[in-house]
Design a protein around this motif. Sequence first.
Motif, PDB file in Angstrom:
ATOM      1  N   LYS A 232       4.027   1.578  -1.053  1.00  0.00           N
ATOM      2  CA  LYS A 232       4.691   1.720  -2.346  1.00  0.00           C
ATOM      3  C   LYS A 232       3.719   2.264  -3.389  1.00  0.00           C
ATOM      4  O   LYS A 232       4.079   3.116  -4.212  1.00  0.00           O
ATOM      5  N   ALA A 233       2.474   1.790  -3.352  1.00  0.00           N
ATOM      6  CA  ALA A 233       1.471   2.242  -4.322  1.00  0.00           C
ATOM      7  C   ALA A 233       1.209   3.735  -4.198  1.00  0.00           C
ATOM      8  O   ALA A 233       0.958   4.412  -5.206  1.00  0.00           O
ATOM      9  N   LEU A 234       1.267   4.265  -2.984  1.00  0.00           N
ATOM     10  CA  LEU A 234       1.080   5.709  -2.797  1.00  0.00           C
ATOM     11  C   LEU A 234       2.164   6.497  -3.530  1.00  0.00           C
ATOM     12  O   LEU A 234       1.914   7.589  -4.048  1.00  0.00           O
ATOM     13  N   HIS A 235       3.374   5.946  -3.561  1.00  0.00           N
ATOM     14  CA  HIS A 235       4.479   6.620  -4.238  1.00  0.00           C
ATOM     15  C   HIS A 235       4.444   6.419  -5.744  1.00  0.00           C
ATOM     16  O   HIS A 235       4.975   7.240  -6.498  1.00  0.00           O
ATOM     17  N   ASP A 236       3.848   5.315  -6.181  1.00  0.00           N
ATOM     18  CA  ASP A 236       3.846   4.983  -7.612  1.00  0.00           C
ATOM     19  C   ASP A 236       2.762   5.716  -8.400  1.00  0.00           C
ATOM     20  O   ASP A 236       2.925   5.968  -9.594  1.00  0.00           O
ATOM     21  N   LYS A 237       1.662   6.039  -7.739  1.00  0.00           N
ATOM     22  CA  LYS A 237       0.566   6.656  -8.482  1.00  0.00           C
ATOM     23  C   LYS A 237       0.784   8.163  -8.636  1.00  0.00           C
ATOM     24  O   LYS A 237       1.520   8.779  -7.851  1.00  0.00           O
ATOM     25  N   PRO A 238       0.157   8.776  -9.631  1.00  0.00           N
ATOM     26  CA  PRO A 238       0.311  10.219  -9.835  1.00  0.00           C
ATOM     27  C   PRO A 238      -0.259  10.999  -8.657  1.00  0.00           C
ATOM     28  O   PRO A 238      -1.093  10.514  -7.894  1.00  0.00           O
TER      29      PRO A 238
ATOM     30  N   ARG B  55       0.835  -1.207   0.000  1.00  0.00           N
ATOM     31  CA  ARG B  55       0.000   0.000   0.000  1.00  0.00           C
ATOM     32  C   ARG B  55       0.868   1.256   0.000  1.00  0.00           C
ATOM     33  O   ARG B  55       0.569   2.241  -0.699  1.00  0.00           O
TER      34      ARG B  55
ATOM     35  N   ARG C 235       5.835  14.304  -4.716  1.00  0.00           N
ATOM     36  CA  ARG C 235       5.021  13.110  -4.522  1.00  0.00           C
ATOM     37  C   ARG C 235       4.448  13.016  -3.112  1.00  0.00           C
ATOM     38  O   ARG C 235       3.343  12.531  -2.921  1.00  0.00           O
TER      39      ARG C 235
ATOM     40  N   GLN D 193      -3.457   8.386   4.956  1.00  0.00           N
ATOM     41  CA  GLN D 193      -3.161   7.086   4.339  1.00  0.00           C
ATOM     42  C   GLN D 193      -1.877   6.447   4.832  1.00  0.00           C
ATOM     43  O   GLN D 193      -1.653   5.257   4.619  1.00  0.00           O
TER      44      GLN D 193
END
Length: 272
Positions: free
Chosen positions: A12-18, A10, A226, A41
């Motif tokens: 990592k996904a916060l960092h990967d999405k725009p 979760r 980010r 989050q």
Amino acid sequence: MVTQAEKAQRFKALHDKPGCFVIPNPWDAGTAKLLASMGFQALATTSAGLAFALGKPDGAGRVTRDETITNAHAIVAATDLPVSADLEDGFGAKPESAAETIKRAAAVGLVGGSIEDSTRGGDKPIYDIGQAVERMVAAAEAARALPFPFMLVGRAENYLHGHPDLADTIRRLQAYQEAGASVLYAPGLKTRKEVATLVKSVDRPVNVLMGPGGATIADLAALGVRRVSVGGSLARAAMGAFLRAAQELKDKGTFGFTAEATPHAELNAAFD
């Protein structure tokens, strides 16, 4: 129960999405629970908030690794949110110290953590870049050995130690990204232009400490930032309210501060 691996994914996904997300900084289990209840989050610990809560100065090497890890463990256990930690300089000059700190951080449930290039005092406040890179390489190797993605933050501390050299700061962060850092962070940047230049100069997610020059979250997002943290600001805000209340009590003998106090029942419900 959310597993550490699930939290890591979760996070990592916060960092990967725009876009840009806020990662506020609790200093104990109670403040972590309150922030989680508000819908944030992810969380990040604060070395300043912990130091002040322990009655110690920040940035002077007075808070130990054991105290830092114990505090982080309490914050991790308080919620189901991903938690990253301020791991200062890794608590030792040698690369092995940084690697051991990452291992200990992961062992208490953390899914991210920062290693800075400050020496935590003395006549030479910033490590030479060669030594700083060696320490980041060791931290990154320890992070990559984990069975889940650990968001390692490489921090360049120039601006916090009287050396506001953007070119050198960028050079360091570029070296830390090549060494294996997942996120890059230069606390203390003073202008939006500096933030924008940094973001364009690296290819990792950039964390910014609040908004320089009065910039808002939306402003920083437009610059390509980010994530945004607040460091010890929430802790200082709480202590400011405490000191103002205590001063009123001492100087005036009145209790007006209670009008702004959070109701007892509300806190009880939040911590139930």
